[in-house]
Write an enzyme that holds these catalytic residues in place. Structure first.
Site, PDB file in Angstrom:
ATOM      1  N   ASP A 511      24.258  33.778  44.607  1.00 37.36           N
ATOM      2  CA  ASP A 511      25.329  32.901  44.156  1.00 37.36           C
ATOM      3  C   ASP A 511      25.765  33.376  42.775  1.00 37.36           C
ATOM      4  OD1 ASP A 511      27.037  30.643  44.017  1.00 37.36           O
ATOM      5  OD2 ASP A 511      25.516  29.576  42.855  1.00 37.36           O
ATOM      6  N   GLU A 643      39.599  27.071  29.867  1.00 36.52           N
ATOM      7  CA  GLU A 643      40.645  26.289  29.212  1.00 36.52           C
ATOM      8  C   GLU A 643      40.067  25.465  28.075  1.00 36.52           C
ATOM      9  OE1 GLU A 643      43.088  23.845  31.738  1.00 36.52           O
ATOM     10  OE2 GLU A 643      44.764  25.122  31.217  1.00 36.52           O
ATOM     11  N   LYS A 712      50.911  32.011  29.226  1.00 39.38           N
ATOM     12  CA  LYS A 712      49.657  32.737  29.066  1.00 39.38           C
ATOM     13  C   LYS A 712      49.234  33.268  30.430  1.00 39.38           C
ATOM     14  CE  LYS A 712      46.587  28.707  29.549  1.00 39.38           C
ATOM     15  NZ  LYS A 712      45.565  27.875  28.893  1.00 39.38           N
ATOM     16  N   ARG A 747      36.429  38.625  28.793  1.00 39.27           N
ATOM     17  CA  ARG A 747      37.546  38.291  29.687  1.00 39.27           C
ATOM     18  C   ARG A 747      38.747  37.920  28.832  1.00 39.27           C
ATOM     19  NH1 ARG A 747      34.193  34.443  33.713  1.00 39.27           N
ATOM     20  NH2 ARG A 747      36.246  33.884  34.477  1.00 39.27           N
ATOM     21  N   ASP A 829      33.994  30.749  43.989  1.00 35.06           N
ATOM     22  CA  ASP A 829      35.021  30.989  42.977  1.00 35.06           C
ATOM     23  C   ASP A 829      36.131  31.879  43.511  1.00 35.06           C
ATOM     24  OD1 ASP A 829      34.006  29.425  41.040  1.00 35.06           O
ATOM     25  OD2 ASP A 829      33.063  31.019  39.886  1.00 35.06           O
ATOM     26  N   ARG A 961      35.367  32.436  47.647  1.00 30.65           N
ATOM     27  CA  ARG A 961      35.904  31.266  48.349  1.00 30.65           C
ATOM     28  C   ARG A 961      35.197  31.017  49.670  1.00 30.65           C
ATOM     29  NH1 ARG A 961      38.511  27.613  45.313  1.00 30.65           N
ATOM     30  NH2 ARG A 961      40.290  28.440  44.191  1.00 30.65           N
ATOM     31  N   LYS A 967      28.105  31.537  53.880  1.00 27.54           N
ATOM     32  CA  LYS A 967      27.041  32.267  53.179  1.00 27.54           C
ATOM     33  C   LYS A 967      25.893  32.565  54.135  1.00 27.54           C
ATOM     34  CE  LYS A 967      27.870  30.483  48.503  1.00 27.54           C
ATOM     35  NZ  LYS A 967      27.252  29.836  47.321  1.00 27.54           N
ATOM     36  N   ASP A 991      23.945  26.525  48.211  1.00 26.94           N
ATOM     37  CA  ASP A 991      23.194  27.744  48.502  1.00 26.94           C
ATOM     38  C   ASP A 991      22.045  27.507  49.475  1.00 26.94           C
ATOM     39  OD1 ASP A 991      24.760  29.136  46.552  1.00 26.94           O
ATOM     40  OD2 ASP A 991      23.520  28.214  44.999  1.00 26.94           O
TER      41      ASP A 991
END
Length: 1410
Positions: A511, A643, A712, A747, A829, A961, A967, A991
């Site tokens: 994960d 954010e 942005k 990042r 993600d 995703r 999984k 998981d």
């Protein structure tokens, strides 16, 4: 038998998965019942729902004995010993008391059962902590719930105190555990049982769970008054109304009725489901929003015009889809979808309270449906033992058959000839044919030790010790920062029988969120106007200098939950000047003295203005919510941690976002340039999507009515939209700064802005509102119109954020790749987030080529077409598309459907593409596929074959995703399709299914509760401990167990071999040549201790060497230490030594006499010589097979020899008057005979000579890497193997083998070139820019290399749609609702190997030792 699935026998049949109708405070219709002839009503099974109890344990009080026995009798040897024990209950075949015969088998079964029971008790305790978590349920008044629930599982109820046994309405408050803010059960605090809410007014905005809030008044509520009562999770039923507070985990799948927030919005954290840390917004069903108090619920749901029911589809595993409806009394239907439901496993955030009605419970909830039952796992070594046992059983059957046939033939020949050995053979029951069958059975009993019964119990004991070694290894002992050492967490082996599997892992499935990362972002640097401000990380704001601007806000990540009065209001700027307390994670503030000076004009007014515009953009272009924390400071809540980090950084500098007013969408911003807050009117939000890779806001500054657009996003996207020729110097310098940030693994995000004229905006806004009302291709129209205004921008700068990784993650992944382990990441993600983490964790090298496969749109190519295009482009010479298994026209079953033509790792072609091991060379390919693409892949067998073939040609695979069930399917596909050993690691409930599907499951005790740990085989504190768990404990356990098992078979073959050779001289009558007690004690006293010592104390090489050179793990990964070939070699060696011992002893004593008195030799006289020689040979052989001669090993090897000598001397002196002693007086003849002494010496050395010579020859002339390094480390223990230029220093940071300088070993000292594999940065290592190509397979477009951009937020969520709707309404338009290989390598070339072994120091020390 070995592959039989025991769980199918004991799994309770779940209620039928059919659609359901949930009646709220109404009687169930007659159609729900079967009416019997006697008039009794019995509810139909279709309408009985699963209880909310979730059980991950395997056994109950009633199923423990039968299920455990069935699991143990999957071992072929246990079945054999049971048959032998039953056979000896017949007097014809009995050797000793039948009770004593079966006692060893009972002991083996009992000890194994105790171990399994202990493991399962721990699972029951974990289940109880979850099931006994408390929530609040509606009760009292006229309320009743008529829906029928199924029974709860009975567990180890005998061990549960009486205090836990309760009636339906009685709850013992002292035993209740409230959920804490992280969703895990907290300690009992107050004795709350009933906490009523006001009868008329809506519930107050409670801040915390009752255990953390100030204790409200506690009393026994009047049953006639509707109120909230505290109940356990397992007692929640379908149709119940429950009350959730901020920070509470959701106990079931719940339909939202009302919330504390405006427009009945609720925010949830879903990292337990999909691994994402950004908050998701959910909304209440509009028709149920009046159900906001207990009184209103009872009044509006009683039978009448306002009553309703809920019709829902059958429970479904799909995490992102749900279909249900609220059906009113008049038949009107109102939809319920996934946006109006809180799923079990989510956590309520930023919302004071939510009231909902339970729709699915327990096994019907989506998270549990994606989990699966606890499997019964068996190690690969144990599975491979079954063929060996079968070989020995076949050998035993052959031996028994030979004895039976020859004995029967000899009896036929000798009958009626008065042969002396056929004395009294004339009985009526004496038949040569029948006697052959009897001899066969007797032979099975005589030679039964060919299959050692003590082997299994020895393995269990050894594995228990290995689990203890793991537990007490303080190198894997995790102590959270700021906590005392005694509160730390050791690595825990929850399944003791899988330790050797840890040494054979080939694929790791991990994960991302919470496993590789810490779920937190840190603002590190920024580039403004072409100038970089690196910042000084401050954990404690009070350490800042007095002349600096103080931090006046704090960020709260998604795990915090203390907020006052919701998050939508505007914070008083006076109160905001209070310094907020740091969160529990101690996220550093951002501060830079040079930046503070430049804000004040130190670098000129131009730079000061650019900085002002930059941080103004940073503070306003977002969807963050501002509120107060409990100390009065500002706390920011965001849907994504990045954010929150950006807004927090702006606040640290002095640009404090004070919040927005929902009704007017007025944003307030405190800046250093003005004592009064500035106000901005929010006009439009152009939301972030994966396709746009940018977000924009259009604002009106109220002070001068100026229109501003702030944007942005990814650097390349922003640069393409800059005004021609404007700010070229800023653009070039910012681009270089972005490259610098990317080399540090940060990042990046680029910011730009521009001003708008009133006429330009009005014309564009009209087109935008028209696009938002399109019924066809609405998203495409919105994107076209949005792009029109997002042009001619002026760059302001860029940000650099660190996605904080768990400690040691990049180093661990790099070393696992050097060990030859392939790593797949399966996460919920976005692809951009996962790829960015892939670069920072060393999973993806900077020269890698990405192969993205998406399944997002029906207009794009299918996943199969995209994979085919990737094969044609990147692997044209592989001939893969010519394989009929991957062609759509192929019929038949796929890999998981029983195809016998399984993929062979030796022919995958990996060596031709990316080398023999992961990370051994730069470049290569990385496959990135999303959940929708996987859904298409798993639809057909040929697409699964193609996916697997393509994935094995890539150095890493990232699945984005994906749902929890996907999984598990990925793990099954690789495990079953390639036949490899797999390991899955995770920390959340999402998981669990992956952990259970893998051969070994690892749970991380993180911030996502205990679900993953409860389902795991091993629990660790952090991901970095996986390296030591595999490379050290895994390799040691595999080497120890493999060596122990083959030595076990060897020693039994030697003992039985001596008995077998004697059959030549006893007429094949199965007579024991040894006195029976010697044979009885063979597997107990004479030869057991050395093999146990091998399993516990053997160490083929020290842990420091294994940690320094992960490549040594290849021996275990390739399973070179255990297999049928090694087994046969040991068996043949045992047979050889048994023949040497028997025939040398037999022929030595085959003389006229060996006694001085002239009498003939007694059989037990020469056989005792054989047995003593056998014991000495066996123990010496075990000693030669041992790599580490510690004190315990020397003791274990010696104890058997000492005992057999002492036993022979003592046992021979007992006179027959005490008890029958067949060898009475044996010591008188043995110890005085030269045959005895010289016979033992002769038999010992002749038997041991081949093993000694072969091992000495191999180690001297053909040593492997472990042999060399063991010698090097022995003679030079201070040698830095990891950085030695001839050994570990030859590997680069990415695990690539450096070209060898031929003269290096001649001129370099071992410590003169300490090559560092790690970077100098304390948290991450500098790397080069990604240089590989990236082809978007869904569109066929070539993409530029990424600098690590990531911006994670919820796309199209309820909250962002609510803001958009509010903006449209204010502008006069209502928007229309959105439609729904296997290859050996050598570390040391021959020249280096000779150099190391022939170095003066090594030779000198070797000579000294010899």
């Amino acid at each position: 038998m070995a592959d039989f699935d025991i769980t199918t026998l004991f799994a309770r049949a779940p209620p039928p998965k059919t659609s359901r109708s949930i009646y709220i405070q109404q009687d169930l219709p007659d159609a729900f019942y079967d009416i019997k002839k006697n008039g009794k009503h019995k509810i139909k099974k279709d309408h009985v729902y699963n209880s909310n109890q979730v059980v991950t344990s395997k056994y109950t009080v009633f199923t423990f004995v039968p299920r455990n026995l069935l699991e143990q009798f999957r071992r072929v040897a246990n079945m054999f010993f049971l048959g032998i024990a039953i056979l000896q209950f017949f007097p014809k075949f009995s050797t000793i008391s039948p009770g004593l015969v079966i006692l060893p088998l009972i002991a083996v079964l009992a000890i194994t059962a105790l171990k399994d029971g202990y493991e399962d008790v721990k699972r029951h305790q974990s289940d109880r902590r979850v099931n006994h978590t408390q929530t609040w349920r509606l009760a009292g008044g006229e309320w009743r719930n008529s829906n029928i629930m199924g029974p709860k599982s009975k567990t180890f109820t005998a061990g549960v105190p009486k205090a836990f046994k309760r009636t339906k309405t009685s709850v013992n408050p002292e035993e209740l555990s409230f959920p804490d803010q992280n969703g895990s059960p907290a300690d009992p605090a107050t004795g709350l049982q009933h906490v009523p809410l006001p009868s008329d007014d809506p519930p107050p905005p409670l801040l915390r769970s009752p255990t953390q809030a100030q204790a409200p008044e506690t009393y026994e509520a009047d049953p006639a008054i509707p109120h909230w009562e505290s109940v356990l999770w397992e007692d929640v039923a379908v149709g119940d109304f429950i009350l959730l507070h901020n920070g509470d985990p959701v106990p079931a799948d719940v339909v939202i009725c009302a919330t504390s927030e405006p427009e009945n919005i609720a925010f949830i954290e879903t990292k337990n489901l999909d691994g994402e840390t950004n908050l998701k917004s959910r909304r209440a069903v509009p028709e149920l929003t009046e159900l906001d108090t207990p009184q209103n619920i009872v009044k509006l749901t009683r039978p009448g015009p306002t009553s309703f029911r809920i019709d829902a589809e059958a429970p479904d595993v799909t995490m992102y889809k749900l279909n249900a409806a609220v059906v009113s009394n008049n038949g009107d239907q109102h939809p319920i979808d996934i946006q109006t439901v809180l799923l079990r496993g989510t956590v309520l955030r930023n919302t004071a309270w939510v009231i909902g009605v339970v729709m699915y419970t327990g096994g019907d909830t989506k998270i549990v449906l994606n989990s699966g039952q606890t499997p019964s796992k068996r190690s690969k070594v144990e599975r491979e033992m079954n063929p060996m046992v079968f070989i020995n059983l076949a050998l035993l059957a052959a031996m028994a058959m030979v004895c039976a046939i020859v004995d029967s033939i000899l009896e036929h020949r000798g009958v009626n000839k008065d042969e002396y050995w056929l004395y009294n053979d004339n009985l009526s029951v004496d038949n040569p044919n029948v006697n052959g069958i009897v001899t066969f059975a007797n032979a099975l009993i005589t030679f039964q030790n060919v299959v050692p019964i003590s082997l299994y119990i020895s393995i269990e004991f050894v594995r228990t010790c290995q689990a203890a070694f793991i537990y007490f290894d303080y190198e894997m002992y995790y102590v959270k920062p700021g906590q005392p050492p005694e509160s730390g967490q050791p690595t825990l082996a929850r399944s003791w029988n899988l330790s050797d599997d840890l040494g054979q892992i080939e694929y790791v499935f991990s994960d991302k969120t919470g496993t590789l990362t810490q779920n937190s972002m840190v603002f590190h640097q920024c580039s403004i106007g072409g100038k970089v401000y690196a910042g000084e990380a401050l954990v404690d704001p009070k350490t800042r200098s007095s002349d600096s601007t103080p931090p006046i806000a704090s960020r709260s990540d998604s795990s915090d939950s203390s907020v006052q009065g919701g998050m939508a209001g505007v914070v008083d700027p006076v109160d905001s000047l209070k310094i907020a307390e740091q969160s529990k994670d101690q996220i550093p503030h951002f501060f830079d003295n040079q930046l503070t000076d430049d804000i004040n004009g130190a670098s000129g007014p131009v730079q000061s203005k650019v900085i002002n515009d930059f941080f103004t953009a940073l503070a306003l272009c977002h969807t963050v919510l501002a509120g107060k924390d409990v100390n009065g400071g500002i706390s920011y809540k965001a849907q994504s941690p990045d954010e929150a980090a950006l807004v927090q950084a702006a606040a640290d500098v002095g640009y404090v976002f004070l919040g927005r007013k929902p009704s007017t969408q007025i944003l307030r911003l405190q800046t250093p340039r003005s004592p009064e807050p500035e106000s901005y009117e929010l006009l439009n939000i152009l939301d972030f999507t994966s396709a746009r890779k940018r977000m924009s806001v259009i604002l009106r500054r109220l002070s001068d009515r100026q229109l501003l657009l702030i944007c942005k996003g990814a650097d390349q996207v922003i640069f393409d939209r800059l005004a021609p020729g404007a700010g070229e110097q800023y653009k070039d310098k910012t681009g270089k700064d972005l490259d610098l940030f990317a080399t540090e693994g940060l990042r990046t995000l680029c910011l730009a802005h521009k001003t708008l004229s009133e006429e330009e905006y009005i014309a564009w806004d009209a087109r935008y509102r028209q696009a938002t009302t399109q019924l066809q291709n609405r998203d495409e129209h919105i994107e076209i119109v949005s792009s029109e205004i997002e042009t001619n921008l002026y760059v302001l700068g860029a940000t650099a954020i660190e996605d904080k990784l768990q400690d040691g993650v990049p180093e661990t992944i790099a070393d696992l790749k050097r060990a030859g382990i392939k790593i797949w990441v399966a996460t919920g993600d976005k692809p951009e987030t996962a790829v960015a983490i892939g670069y920072t964790t060393n999973l993806i090298s900077r020269q890698a080529n990405l192969i993205p496969v998406r399944g997002e749109s029906a207009t794009q190519r299918s996943a199969y077409s995209q994979m085919s295009a990737a094969v044609e482009r990147y692997f044209p010479q592989s001939g893969l598309l010519k394989n009929e298994d991957v062609l759509p026209l192929k019929t038949g079953e796929g890999l998981t459907g029983g195809n016998t033509n399984r993929l062979a790792r030796a022919f995958t072609g990996i060596a031709d593409i990316v080398g023999t091991e992961n990370g051994q060379r730069p470049g290569g390919f990385v496959l990135v596929i999303d959940g929708l693409g996987l859904e298409q892949v798993f639809q057909e067998a040929y697409s699964k074959d193609l996916f697997l073939q393509l994935a094995t040609r890539c150095e890493a695979v990232i699945c984005c995703r994906v749902s929890p069930l996907q999984k598990a399917l990925i793990v099954h596909l690789v495990k079953d399709g390639l036949g490899v050993m797999t390991l899955a690691i995770g920390d959340g409930a999402n998981d669990v299914s992956m952990i259970q599907a893998a051969d070994v499951g690892i749970g991380i005790s993180g911030e996502e509760g205990l679900q993953a740990v409860n389902a795991s085989d091993y629990a660790i504190g952090q991901f970095r401990y996986l390296k030591r768990l595999l490379l050290v404990h895994g390799q040691w356990s595999y080497a120890r167990n493999a060596n122990m098992i083959v030595n076990f078979f060897y020693k039994n073959i030697l003992g039985i071999g001596v008995l077998w050779w004697f059959q030549i001289y006893c007429g094949w009558s199965t007579t024991y040549v040894f006195e029976y007690t010697y044979l009885l004690f063979w597997n107990v006293f004479w030869s057991l201790a050395p093999v146990i010592a091998i399993g516990i104390f053997d160490r083929n090489i020290d842990d420091v060497v294994l940690m320094a050179l992960p490549e040594l793990y290849n021996y275990g990964r390739r399973q070179e230490w255990f297999g049928n070939i090694i087994f046969i070699i040991y068996m043949l060696e045992g047979a050889y030594q048994s023949a040497v011992i028997f025939f040398l002893g037999m022929f030595s004593y085959m003389t006229t006499t060996t006694r001085t008195d002239g009498y003939d030799v007694y059989m037990y006289e020469f056989s005792t010589t054989m047995v003593i020689a056998s014991v000495m040979v066996v123990n010496a052989f075990h000693g030669i097979s041992t790599s580490a001669w510690t004190g315990w090993v020397i003791f274990a090897i010696s104890i058997g020899v000492v005992l057999v000598w002492v036993y022979t001397a003592v046992y021979s002196i007992f006179p027959p008057a005490i008890f029958a002693v067949p060898v009475y007086g044996n010591d008188h003849y043995l110890f005085r005979s030269a045959y005895y002494w010289f016979g033992i010496i002769l038999m010992f050395f002749v038997a041991m000579l081949p093993r000694y010579i072969s091992k000495a020859y191999r180690v001297t002339y053909y040593p492997n890497d472990i042999d060399i390094l063991r010698i090097v480390h022995k003679v030079d223990p201070h040698r830095d193997i990891e950085h030695d230029p001839l050994i570990g220093g030859r590997f680069t940071e990415d695990g690539v083998l450096r070209p060898l300088d031929p003269d290096l070993f001649e001129r370099a000292e071992p410590h003169s070139h300490p090559l560092q594999r790690r970077g100098t940065h304390p948290h991450r290592s500098p790397t080069s820019l990604p240089a590989g190509t990236r082809m978007e397979m869904s569109t066929g477009l070539e993409l530029a290399p990424s600098r690590g951009f990531d911006f994670s937020t919820e796309e199209g969520g309820v909250e962002i749609r609510r803001i958009q709707t509010g903006l449209s309404e204010r502008n006069g338009k209502m928007s229309v609702p959105t439609p729904p290989q296997k290859r050996s390598i050598r570390l040391f070339p021959s020249r280096i190997r000779r150099s190391i072994l022939k170095s003066p120091k090594v030779q000198r020390n070797s000579a000294e030792e010899s």
